[in-house]
Design a protein around this motif. Sequence first.
Motif, short mmCIF file in Angstrom:
data_model
loop_
_atom_site.label_atom_id
_atom_site.label_comp_id
_atom_site.label_asym_id
_atom_site.label_seq_id
_atom_site.Cartn_x
_atom_site.Cartn_y
_atom_site.Cartn_z
N ILE A 5 0.78 -1.25 0.02
CA ILE A 5 0.04 -0.15 0.19
C ILE A 5 0.47 1.74 0.17
N GLU A 6 0.64 2.07 -0.85
CA GLU A 6 1.30 3.86 -1.45
C GLU A 6 2.73 3.22 -1.24
N LEU A 7 3.58 2.64 -2.07
CA LEU A 7 4.81 2.30 -1.95
C LEU A 7 4.96 3.31 -2.25
N GLU A 8 6.53 3.83 -1.77
CA GLU A 8 7.54 4.52 -2.96
C GLU A 8 8.85 4.32 -2.39
N LYS A 9 9.08 4.28 -3.68
CA LYS A 9 10.75 4.76 -4.08
C LYS A 9 11.43 5.39 -5.29
N ARG A 10 12.25 6.70 -4.56
CA ARG A 10 13.16 7.17 -5.37
C ARG A 10 14.35 6.33 -5.52
N ILE A 11 15.42 6.27 -6.78
CA ILE A 11 16.79 5.58 -7.13
C ILE A 11 17.02 6.60 -8.17
N GLU A 12 17.61 8.08 -7.95
CA GLU A 12 18.25 8.81 -9.32
C GLU A 12 16.76 9.54 -9.66
N LYS A 19 0.49 2.15 -6.02
CA LYS A 19 -1.26 2.53 -5.03
C LYS A 19 -0.72 1.30 -3.99
N SER A 20 -1.52 0.27 -4.62
CA SER A 20 -1.91 -0.87 -4.29
C SER A 20 -1.84 -2.07 -5.21
N LEU A 21 -1.08 -3.34 -4.18
CA LEU A 21 -0.76 -4.30 -4.69
C LEU A 21 -1.24 -5.64 -4.46
N LEU A 22 -1.45 -6.71 -4.70
CA LEU A 22 -1.96 -7.77 -3.40
C LEU A 22 -1.05 -9.67 -4.08
N PHE A 23 -0.68 -9.65 -3.57
CA PHE A 23 0.01 -11.32 -4.22
C PHE A 23 -0.61 -11.87 -3.30
N GLN A 24 -2.04 -12.79 -4.12
CA GLN A 24 -2.70 -13.82 -2.81
C GLN A 24 -1.69 -14.92 -2.95
N GLU A 25 -2.40 -15.59 -1.24
CA GLU A 25 -0.82 -16.68 -1.56
C GLU A 25 -1.58 -17.72 -2.34
N LEU A 59 3.68 -8.67 4.96
CA LEU A 59 3.78 -10.05 4.21
C LEU A 59 3.01 -11.27 5.34
N GLY A 60 2.39 -10.40 5.86
CA GLY A 60 1.08 -11.83 6.42
C GLY A 60 1.79 -11.89 7.48
N SER A 61 1.82 -14.03 7.73
CA SER A 61 2.26 -14.87 8.39
C SER A 61 3.91 -15.18 7.92
N LEU A 62 4.01 -14.30 6.98
CA LEU A 62 5.32 -15.01 6.35
C LEU A 62 6.84 -14.40 6.63
N ARG A 63 7.54 -14.86 7.34
CA ARG A 63 8.77 -14.47 7.62
C ARG A 63 10.20 -14.54 7.53
N SER A 64 11.14 -13.56 6.95
CA SER A 64 11.65 -13.51 6.47
C SER A 64 13.00 -15.19 5.79
N LYS A 65 12.61 -15.72 6.38
CA LYS A 65 13.52 -17.30 6.19
C LYS A 65 12.42 -18.09 5.72
N ASP A 66 11.24 -17.19 5.69
CA ASP A 66 10.30 -18.41 4.36
C ASP A 66 10.06 -17.46 3.19
N ILE A 67 10.81 -16.42 2.67
CA ILE A 67 11.29 -15.77 1.38
C ILE A 67 12.76 -16.18 0.84
N THR A 68 12.24 -16.27 -1.08
CA THR A 68 13.76 -15.81 -1.30
C THR A 68 13.82 -16.14 -2.94
N GLU A 190 -2.55 -15.41 -12.23
CA GLU A 190 -2.33 -13.77 -12.10
C GLU A 190 -1.28 -12.98 -12.26
N VAL A 191 -1.41 -12.27 -13.16
CA VAL A 191 -0.12 -11.40 -14.00
C VAL A 191 -0.74 -9.94 -13.50
N HIS A 192 0.10 -8.79 -13.73
CA HIS A 192 0.55 -7.24 -12.69
C HIS A 192 1.67 -7.12 -14.10
N MET A 193 0.80 -6.31 -14.42
CA MET A 193 1.82 -5.54 -15.06
C MET A 193 2.14 -3.58 -14.96
N MET A 194 3.37 -3.74 -15.37
CA MET A 194 4.53 -2.10 -14.27
C MET A 194 4.88 -1.38 -15.63
#
Length: 222
Positions: A5-12, A19-25, A59-68, A190-194
């Motif tokens: 939700i409302e994720l922003e990042k500036r790189i140069e 604004k909003s993006l969901l990855f269903q489990e 990340l809901g119930s996910l921990r960092s060690k659950d992600i790769t 599901e497909v997410h287009m950027m």
Amino acid sequence: MVKIIELEKRIESFQLDIKSLLFQEKKIHGLIGSNGSGKSTLIKLITGLMRPDQGTIDLGSLRSKDITFTTQRPYMLHDTVYHNLIYPLKIRNQIPAKEVIGKWLDLCGLTGKEEQFAPSLSSGERQKLSFARALIFKPKLVFIDETMANMDPDSIRAFERIITDIQSEDPITWVIVSHQPTHIYNLCQEVHMMEAGKLLFSGTPTETGYFMRERHEKQWSY
């Protein structure tokens, strides 16, 4: 579920603004867009390799060690194929089972190369080892960033089968980034287009196809 939700990042001069993006489990998601659209930046933010300027990554119930994740140019430890493969198990204090090691070596066509210096492998072999290394510890969320780009067609089909087999037995969540639409449309639910740091559209592969055709027709109608 991964909720953004409302994720922003500036790189140069580049600005990511989601604004909003969901990855269903337990679904296979495709993330598409041209070079520079922000796909890899988004993955780095979700996996914690970068910090956002603002916004929420839940990340809901996910921990960092659950992600790769895997990348197009995977890093190989300066060690053997075997020690690269078991590294995720080692850092999670899991004992590598001989049959599991053998299974993954066989699946990625590296049986007999266990003692080879991993950085000396061919580009395609490094991709296969990276893929196996990412899955050997049974993660719950996997990001695949162009990993299959340097694989031959037979290897691509083999790893597509691995993904579908995992989903039929014990489904996990996948986010697959690829410039080759066949990967996305063959595998993803599901497909997410950027584009230019923003999310343009999310939907099924069929819905995404309709959206892209309509967008193309509108562009050519002027």
